[in-house]
Design a protein around this motif. Sequence first.
Motif, PDB file in Angstrom:
ATOM      1  N   LEU A   1       0.860  -1.185   0.000  1.00 18.39           N
ATOM      2  CA  LEU A   1       0.000   0.000   0.000  1.00 18.39           C
ATOM      3  C   LEU A   1       0.895   1.233   0.000  1.00 18.39           C
ATOM      4  CD1 LEU A   1      -2.619  -1.143   2.684  1.00 18.39           C
ATOM      5  CD2 LEU A   1      -2.985  -0.994   0.215  1.00 18.39           C
ATOM      6  N   LEU A   2       0.931   1.947  -1.097  1.00 18.12           N
ATOM      7  CA  LEU A   2       1.830   3.091  -1.228  1.00 18.12           C
ATOM      8  C   LEU A   2       1.440   4.239  -0.304  1.00 18.12           C
ATOM      9  CD1 LEU A   2       2.384   3.143  -5.095  1.00 18.12           C
ATOM     10  CD2 LEU A   2       3.799   2.085  -3.320  1.00 18.12           C
ATOM     11  N   GLY A   3       0.162   4.310   0.069  1.00 15.97           N
ATOM     12  CA  GLY A   3      -0.274   5.300   1.048  1.00 15.97           C
ATOM     13  C   GLY A   3      -0.283   6.724   0.529  1.00 15.97           C
ATOM     14  N   LEU A   4      -0.217   7.667   1.494  1.00 16.21           N
ATOM     15  CA  LEU A   4      -0.345   9.079   1.159  1.00 16.21           C
ATOM     16  C   LEU A   4       0.991   9.746   0.877  1.00 16.21           C
ATOM     17  CD1 LEU A   4      -2.957  10.109   3.881  1.00 16.21           C
ATOM     18  CD2 LEU A   4      -3.396   9.664   1.466  1.00 16.21           C
ATOM     19  N   SER A   5       2.079   9.218   1.448  1.00 16.25           N
ATOM     20  CA  SER A   5       3.382   9.851   1.272  1.00 16.25           C
ATOM     21  C   SER A   5       4.493   8.859   1.577  1.00 16.25           C
ATOM     22  CB  SER A   5       3.497  11.077   2.192  1.00 16.25           C
ATOM     23  OG  SER A   5       4.803  11.608   2.172  1.00 16.25           O
ATOM     24  N   SER A   6       5.653   9.087   0.954  1.00 12.00           N
ATOM     25  CA  SER A   6       6.836   8.272   1.232  1.00 12.00           C
ATOM     26  C   SER A   6       7.863   9.052   2.046  1.00 12.00           C
ATOM     27  CB  SER A   6       7.473   7.808  -0.091  1.00 12.00           C
ATOM     28  OG  SER A   6       7.825   8.932  -0.889  1.00 12.00           O
ATOM     29  N   ASP A   7       7.542  10.308   2.396  1.00  8.04           N
ATOM     30  CA  ASP A   7       8.430  11.142   3.210  1.00  8.04           C
ATOM     31  C   ASP A   7       8.300  10.728   4.676  1.00  8.04           C
ATOM     32  OD1 ASP A   7       9.763  13.091   4.648  1.00  8.04           O
ATOM     33  OD2 ASP A   7       8.970  14.759   3.488  1.00  8.04           O
ATOM     34  N   PRO A   8       9.380  10.231   5.318  1.00  5.47           N
ATOM     35  CA  PRO A   8       9.301   9.754   6.710  1.00  5.47           C
ATOM     36  C   PRO A   8       8.783  10.801   7.693  1.00  5.47           C
ATOM     37  CG  PRO A   8      11.370   9.074   5.704  1.00  5.47           C
ATOM     38  CD  PRO A   8      10.727  10.038   4.753  1.00  5.47           C
ATOM     39  N   GLN A   9       9.237  12.044   7.562  1.00  2.00           N
ATOM     40  CA  GLN A   9       8.802  13.093   8.485  1.00  2.00           C
ATOM     41  C   GLN A   9       7.318  13.413   8.306  1.00  2.00           C
ATOM     42  OE1 GLN A   9      11.467  16.401   7.837  1.00  2.00           O
ATOM     43  NE2 GLN A   9      13.055  15.534   9.177  1.00  2.00           N
ATOM     44  N   LEU A  10       6.883  13.476   7.055  1.00  4.96           N
ATOM     45  CA  LEU A  10       5.472  13.733   6.792  1.00  4.96           C
ATOM     46  C   LEU A  10       4.612  12.567   7.274  1.00  4.96           C
ATOM     47  CD1 LEU A  10       3.295  15.526   5.583  1.00  4.96           C
ATOM     48  CD2 LEU A  10       3.765  14.507   3.345  1.00  4.96           C
ATOM     49  N   GLN A  11       5.124  11.360   7.176  1.00  7.75           N
ATOM     50  CA  GLN A  11       4.375  10.191   7.634  1.00  7.75           C
ATOM     51  C   GLN A  11       4.143  10.233   9.144  1.00  7.75           C
ATOM     52  OE1 GLN A  11       5.142   6.219   5.707  1.00  7.75           O
ATOM     53  NE2 GLN A  11       6.900   7.314   4.879  1.00  7.75           N
ATOM     54  N   ILE A  12       5.128  10.706   9.898  1.00  7.51           N
ATOM     55  CA  ILE A  12       4.964  10.843  11.354  1.00  7.51           C
ATOM     56  C   ILE A  12       3.863  11.847  11.665  1.00  7.51           C
ATOM     57  CG2 ILE A  12       6.071  11.567  13.498  1.00  7.51           C
ATOM     58  CD1 ILE A  12       7.013   8.883  12.507  1.00  7.51           C
ATOM     59  N   LEU A  13       3.872  12.970  10.941  1.00  8.33           N
ATOM     60  CA  LEU A  13       2.834  13.989  11.126  1.00  8.33           C
ATOM     61  C   LEU A  13       1.461  13.417  10.786  1.00  8.33           C
ATOM     62  CD1 LEU A  13       1.886  16.900  11.628  1.00  8.33           C
ATOM     63  CD2 LEU A  13       2.449  17.402   9.231  1.00  8.33           C
ATOM     64  N   LEU A  14       1.379  12.712   9.648  1.00  6.30           N
ATOM     65  CA  LEU A  14       0.112  12.117   9.234  1.00  6.30           C
ATOM     66  C   LEU A  14      -0.362  11.071  10.234  1.00  6.30           C
ATOM     67  CD1 LEU A  14       0.753  11.697   5.397  1.00  6.30           C
ATOM     68  CD2 LEU A  14      -0.796  13.324   6.491  1.00  6.30           C
ATOM     69  N   PHE A  15       0.574  10.345  10.822  1.00  6.49           N
ATOM     70  CA  PHE A  15       0.220   9.350  11.833  1.00  6.49           C
ATOM     71  C   PHE A  15      -0.536   9.996  12.986  1.00  6.49           C
ATOM     72  CE2 PHE A  15       1.204   7.436  15.943  1.00  6.49           C
ATOM     73  CZ  PHE A  15       0.697   6.142  15.770  1.00  6.49           C
ATOM     74  N   PHE A  16      -0.003  11.087  13.524  1.00  7.81           N
ATOM     75  CA  PHE A  16      -0.647  11.742  14.668  1.00  7.81           C
ATOM     76  C   PHE A  16      -1.968  12.405  14.258  1.00  7.81           C
ATOM     77  CE2 PHE A  16       3.718  11.538  16.356  1.00  7.81           C
ATOM     78  CZ  PHE A  16       3.440  10.960  17.594  1.00  7.81           C
ATOM     79  N   VAL A  17      -2.022  12.964  13.044  1.00  7.24           N
ATOM     80  CA  VAL A  17      -3.265  13.590  12.572  1.00  7.24           C
ATOM     81  C   VAL A  17      -4.387  12.560  12.474  1.00  7.24           C
ATOM     82  CG1 VAL A  17      -4.397  14.685  10.595  1.00  7.24           C
ATOM     83  CG2 VAL A  17      -2.145  15.492  11.346  1.00  7.24           C
TER      84      VAL A  17
END
Length: 307
Positions: free
Chosen positions: A12-28
């Motif tokens: 699942l490619l998801g919404l982003s491959s940027d690690p920092q953005l993924q952390i932000l998206l996780f909390f959101v």
Amino acid sequence: MENQTTVNEFILLGLSSDPQLQILLFFVFLVIYLITLVGNAVVMLVIRADSHLHAPMYFFLFHLSFVDICYSSAVVPKMLVNFLRKHKTISVTGCFTQMFFIFLSATSEAFVLSVMAYDRYAAICNPLRYVRSMNKNVCRQLVGASWTVSLMHSMLNTVPVLKLHFCGPNEIGHFSCELPLLLALSCTETIANKISLLSSGVIFGVCTFLLMFFSYFHIISTLLRIRSAEGRHKAFSTCSSHLIVVGLFYTTALFQYLKPKSISSVILTEVFSIQYTILTPMLNPLIYSLRNKEVKTAMGRIFLKKQ
């Protein structure tokens, strides 16, 4: 086919491959998911606990909240896990299971919303017969029929997928397993699956939409005949929350599946998927609790009892 490798998992490619953005998206999305669970659970508990809300409208609202919890839980937990993983994989069985519950929850939501529209029609257009026409047995039968038809719709589109062969590629350009994306990855012919998806979607979609359309057509006709502005406002206030929820659900879902290919894009698809699978289940309890005086009053009574 014998020389090709069978796929055991999907990516699942998801919404982003940027690690920092993924952390932000996780909390959101974690916050959104917690609000969804707590908000819908509170609505369900308040309806069960307060005898003033033991009416057909709130019986259906109880089941809508339950469907919203199921809908969000079918997508978000796996999405949150993948935000924290380098390899965003899901097993073939897990993918099919997720797809099954997405179908089940989405169809149930559409049917429960239609039943709620019919309930408002019965209450406003035939108030003298409302208590008898919408008794407990009828309400249970309507909800039971909604779940039964939703289960049939889900199985109709999920079971045939089990016979498909996937030999690669195995990347899904999305954050969840949706049938159209899976069919594009199949190595075997999928024309029957596409016909089944389109025909069942049109039939069930048109049925639920027409039930809501005719219900509100008669409701509006009845409201226009009420001479008192206060009477019209009071009657319409019981429908306003439901209309907002219906608008959120159908506008995004219809645009997602009926938008022209000329404006098709991965980002746009993901945005609308987030709206009707994640944001709408969160907003529903907020809309009903903030705009419904009886729900707010019931919450106040329960809160004061615990003081």
